[in-house]
Design a protein around this motif. Sequence first.
Motif, mmCIF file in Angstrom:
data_model
loop_
_atom_site.group_PDB
_atom_site.id
_atom_site.type_symbol
_atom_site.label_atom_id
_atom_site.label_comp_id
_atom_site.label_asym_id
_atom_site.label_seq_id
_atom_site.Cartn_x
_atom_site.Cartn_y
_atom_site.Cartn_z
ATOM 1 N N UNK A 361 0.829 -1.201 0.000
ATOM 2 C CA UNK A 361 0.000 0.000 0.000
ATOM 3 C C UNK A 361 0.869 1.259 0.000
ATOM 4 N N UNK A 362 0.214 2.358 -0.382
ATOM 5 C CA UNK A 362 0.907 3.647 -0.338
ATOM 6 C C UNK A 362 0.697 4.463 -1.602
ATOM 7 N N UNK A 363 1.239 5.668 -1.567
ATOM 8 C CA UNK A 363 1.269 6.515 -2.767
ATOM 9 C C UNK A 363 2.551 6.185 -3.525
ATOM 10 N N UNK A 364 2.382 5.488 -4.628
ATOM 11 C CA UNK A 364 3.526 4.974 -5.383
ATOM 12 C C UNK A 364 3.694 5.761 -6.676
ATOM 13 N N UNK A 365 4.917 6.212 -6.937
ATOM 14 C CA UNK A 365 5.201 6.917 -8.172
ATOM 15 C C UNK A 365 5.308 5.939 -9.340
ATOM 16 N N UNK A 366 4.584 6.232 -10.418
ATOM 17 C CA UNK A 366 4.684 5.450 -11.655
ATOM 18 C C UNK A 366 5.686 6.146 -12.565
ATOM 19 N N UNK A 367 6.810 5.527 -12.916
ATOM 20 C CA UNK A 367 7.850 6.202 -13.711
ATOM 21 C C UNK A 367 7.364 6.571 -15.113
ATOM 22 N N UNK A 368 8.081 7.489 -15.740
ATOM 23 C CA UNK A 368 7.782 7.890 -17.113
ATOM 24 C C UNK A 368 8.341 6.857 -18.086
#
Length: 461
Positions: A361-368
């Motif tokens: 869980x969490x706020x996960x960054x999705x890469x470019x």
Amino acid sequence: MIIMDLHRLYPIILLLLTSVAITGMADADDENTTNDNNMSKWLHKGNYTLYWGDEINVSGYDIKADDFSKASEFSDIKHVVISVENSTTSWKSILSVNNTTVQPDSSYNNNTDSKIFNGSLKVTSFEIVNNDSIPTPYTKIAVYEARNPDDLETVRTVNNTWINTTLNVTKWGEQEAYINERARITIQIENLKDINFDNIQINETLPEHFVVDPDKNINSTMELDGKSTKQFSYHIKPLKAGEFKLPPTRIALTHLGITYHKNITEYKPIHNNTTDPSRITVHGPKLNITKTIDAPENLQVDDVINITVDVQNTGDRSARVDINDSLPANAELIDGITEDNLIMHPSQKHNLKYSIKMKKEGNIMVPAASAKIVDSKRYSNTEWTKKFMLNVGDIPVEKSDEYKNIGNSTENKTDTSNRNITKQDQNEEGIFEQIKSLPDNINNQIDSVIDKVKGIIGSFI
């Protein structure tokens, strides 16, 4: 007898003198009437105090107190240099109170206490204060506007006609170029009059995705003798493929205190004699890349997330393309591939599709995602999508009305109408949010957890 005759003539002489006096009074009245009629042509817009360097705008004209320094050897005379400018033309004039005679610089207009600019604006200086007892010199002026707008149009027509019959300006160069290769631009100015000019200004503006190569100042000031011709050249290099319109070349000519302007909007191709609009075609590959994420509205651990990376060659040349994407932290690839390479021809499309699961869980960054092109001339460039913030579980997310693209795209408004599929220019409420400041998001999460803990403790008290 002679004396008697003179006495008889007195009434006639007196009558003649009275007639002359009446005639003189009538002439004076006529003169005053003429002056009144002349003043009625002007509408008083107000009185202003201008300190050195101050600028005001009256009726679309910028009026500035440019200088209080000495204009000549007659240094005891107080005067001010006033500059007036509108959207097309600028003027300068020396004003001195009480019509005091000043020997002006040749670049200024004749000096008086009043000056009419463009046939539509009159500026009168009725006080000039410039002495050692004040820190900043100033002038008090009255500004008038012409009541008849036809006068302004007549002056504009005369000004435009004068510069068009004085300078013949031609702009030409390459009509086609390859991306990242130089193209030459030439501007030729021909002086049609037998007058020497020492202040012809050339002002150029490049279109987007162009640079000057080698780097140089493309704005220039030119001296031009009467009945002569000069050329000014420079090279530009395009950074992207496509068709681009070159902005107008602006020519400014100052003569006798008046600055005239001329815009060159036509661009003559170098290889033929036809005149086309100022456009240049840049050949080469050009990529458009977007990233789409399809996820459940309330995303939880181990839910399937489908990701698609779309790439299209929107240029007119083929190139080798390497497409690469990366998994978010704590993600597991369950299907598909995240990278590929191929030769892409003009208008061809290609995509990567893969599926992942989040294991935490969490706020996960999705890469470019990225796509790199290399063409047959060894030109290379890399395009990127923007990043997303992926909300997994019940972790709160900071809301925002808009988000800023990260990479090569522009800013877009958030679209929350589609709650199932979130593209590069969309936002899924509760799942994807703008990446503004990661530390701020973390702080918000900590504050939220603290508030929940306080609430639980409070329920037991």
